[in-house]
Design a protein around this motif. Sequence first.
Motif, short mmCIF file in Angstrom:
data_model
loop_
_atom_site.label_atom_id
_atom_site.label_comp_id
_atom_site.label_asym_id
_atom_site.label_seq_id
_atom_site.Cartn_x
_atom_site.Cartn_y
_atom_site.Cartn_z
N GLU A 1 0.83 -1.20 0.00
CA GLU A 1 0.00 0.00 0.00
C GLU A 1 0.86 1.26 0.00
O GLU A 1 0.51 2.27 -0.62
CB GLU A 1 -0.94 -0.01 1.21
N SER A 2 1.99 1.19 0.68
CA SER A 2 2.91 2.33 0.71
C SER A 2 3.49 2.59 -0.68
O SER A 2 3.57 3.74 -1.13
CB SER A 2 4.04 2.06 1.71
N VAL A 3 3.89 1.52 -1.38
CA VAL A 3 4.42 1.66 -2.73
C VAL A 3 3.38 2.29 -3.64
O VAL A 3 3.68 3.20 -4.43
CB VAL A 3 4.87 0.29 -3.29
N LYS A 4 2.13 1.82 -3.54
CA LYS A 4 1.07 2.35 -4.39
C LYS A 4 0.81 3.82 -4.07
O LYS A 4 0.61 4.64 -4.97
CB LYS A 4 -0.21 1.54 -4.20
N ARG A 5 0.83 4.17 -2.79
CA ARG A 5 0.58 5.56 -2.40
C ARG A 5 1.64 6.49 -2.99
O ARG A 5 1.32 7.55 -3.55
CB ARG A 5 0.57 5.67 -0.87
N TYR A 6 2.91 6.08 -2.89
CA TYR A 6 3.97 6.91 -3.45
C TYR A 6 3.88 6.98 -4.97
O TYR A 6 4.13 8.03 -5.57
CB TYR A 6 5.34 6.38 -3.04
N SER A 7 3.50 5.87 -5.60
CA SER A 7 3.35 5.87 -7.06
C SER A 7 2.26 6.85 -7.49
O SER A 7 2.43 7.60 -8.47
CB SER A 7 3.02 4.46 -7.55
N ASP A 8 1.15 6.86 -6.76
CA ASP A 8 0.06 7.78 -7.08
C ASP A 8 0.52 9.23 -6.93
O ASP A 8 0.20 10.09 -7.77
CB ASP A 8 -1.15 7.52 -6.17
N GLU A 9 1.26 9.52 -5.86
CA GLU A 9 1.74 10.89 -5.63
C GLU A 9 2.69 11.32 -6.73
O GLU A 9 2.61 12.45 -7.24
CB GLU A 9 2.43 10.96 -4.27
N ILE A 10 3.61 10.43 -7.09
CA ILE A 10 4.61 10.77 -8.10
C ILE A 10 3.94 11.06 -9.44
O ILE A 10 4.30 12.01 -10.15
CB ILE A 10 5.63 9.62 -8.25
N ASN A 11 2.93 10.27 -9.80
CA ASN A 11 2.32 10.42 -11.10
C ASN A 11 1.40 11.63 -11.20
O ASN A 11 0.97 11.99 -12.30
CB ASN A 11 1.55 9.14 -11.47
N GLN A 12 1.12 12.29 -10.09
CA GLN A 12 0.36 13.53 -10.15
C GLN A 12 1.20 14.66 -10.74
O GLN A 12 0.76 15.37 -11.63
CB GLN A 12 -0.14 13.90 -8.75
N VAL A 13 2.43 14.82 -10.21
CA VAL A 13 3.34 15.84 -10.71
C VAL A 13 4.76 15.25 -10.68
O VAL A 13 5.55 15.53 -9.76
CB VAL A 13 3.30 17.14 -9.86
N PRO A 14 5.12 14.40 -11.64
CA PRO A 14 6.38 13.64 -11.56
C PRO A 14 7.63 14.49 -11.37
O PRO A 14 8.47 14.17 -10.51
CB PRO A 14 6.41 12.90 -12.90
N SER A 15 7.81 15.55 -12.16
CA SER A 15 9.05 16.30 -12.09
C SER A 15 9.26 16.96 -10.74
O SER A 15 10.37 16.96 -10.19
CB SER A 15 9.11 17.35 -13.20
#
Length: 335
Positions: free
Chosen positions: A85-99
Motif C-alpha cells: 500500500e505504501s508503494v502504491k501511495r507513493y506511485s500515485d503521488e509521483i504520477n500527479q506531478v512527476p518532475s
Amino acid sequence: MTNRKKFLKHLAATAAASFAAPWATLDSDHKKHALTSLSEIDGTPEEIARSEDYWRYVQQAYTVDRSTIYLNSAGVNPASRMVQESVKRYSDEINQVPSQMLGLGTEGILKPQIETVRQKLANVFGVHKEEIAIVRNATEGLVNCELGFELTAGDEVLASHQIYGSMANALERRVRVEGIKLTRLSLPVPAENEDEIVQLYEEKITPRTKLIMLDHMSNKGQLFPVKKIVNMARTYDVSVIVDGAQTFGHLDFKQQDLGCDYFATSLHKWLSAPLGTGMLYIKKDKINSIRSLFPGYRPRPDNIRKFEAIGTHPIGHYLAISDAIEFYRGIGAKR
C-alpha cells in the motif's frame, strides 16, 4: 506462553479492530499499533514460535496465494500488505506531478524523505547513517565494492567456490581486463568447524592478496564465521567484502558482530521490502577509496550517496522500505 485470550487483549488495547477483522480494514495508524502490540506479547522467541495465534495475525498481513506454501525468501520475499500500500501511495503521488515529486534537476519533494529511511537502516545495522547507501539489490552494492576497490595487475582476490555467481563474474572481469588474480578455495560441505574455515582462508593468503570476497551465509545455507575471518585478514592487511543477501532481516546481528568494512544486502528478501531495494554499507573512512559504478555529478568522493547516483528510478520503492522496517520491528528480530 501467550494464549488467544491474552493475544486478543493486547490487540484490543492498541488497535480499534479485533483479531478476526481483515487486515485490509485497518487504517495505517491501526496497522502500526497492531504491529507494536505483537512485540509486546509476552513469551520467549521459542514460545512465540509455537503460538499459532501470534503467527496467524502476521500471516494475514501478507497477500501471498493461500494455495501456496512460500519457501523462497532467499530469492525474493513477498512484501506485506502494509508495504504494498505504501508503494502504491507513493506511485500515485509521483504520477500527479512527476518532475516536482522526483526533483528532476532539483532536490524534489520526495527525495529528502530518503534520509529517514537511511537512518532507519543504519539503526537496524548499528552504524552511522553516513555509512549507508540505498541501492537496488545486493548485487549492485557488492559489485560497486568489487569493481571499485583499488587493485593493480598481479594483486590477488580470494574467494570460495560458494560465492554467488554474479559476484564471481565481476571478479572474473577484473581478471580479464586488469590482470588481477582470483584464487578460489574449496570448503568442506557442510563446513562445521569455524577454526578450520578460518585456517583454509589463511592458508591461501599471499603477500599479493588484497581482498577477500566472503558470504555471510551462502545461498546454499552455509553460515560463515565472518568476524573471525575479518580479524584474521586484518593481520595481513587484507580487506573483506561481505555478501549479506541471505542474513539481513533473517538473523539477529549488527555490523559490530561482523567487524567488516564492506557489506551489502537485498532488502526484498528477508526484510520483505519492495522488490528492487538493497543496502550498501561502507565504513566512513573507506568510502573515498571505492569508485562508484556510476560517476554521479553531485556527491563528493567521500559521500556515501555517490553510490545512489543512478539516474531516474522509482523512489517510492525506496521510501516504502521504512514501512518494511516498521513491520520487521513490530514482530521483533529475535522472533
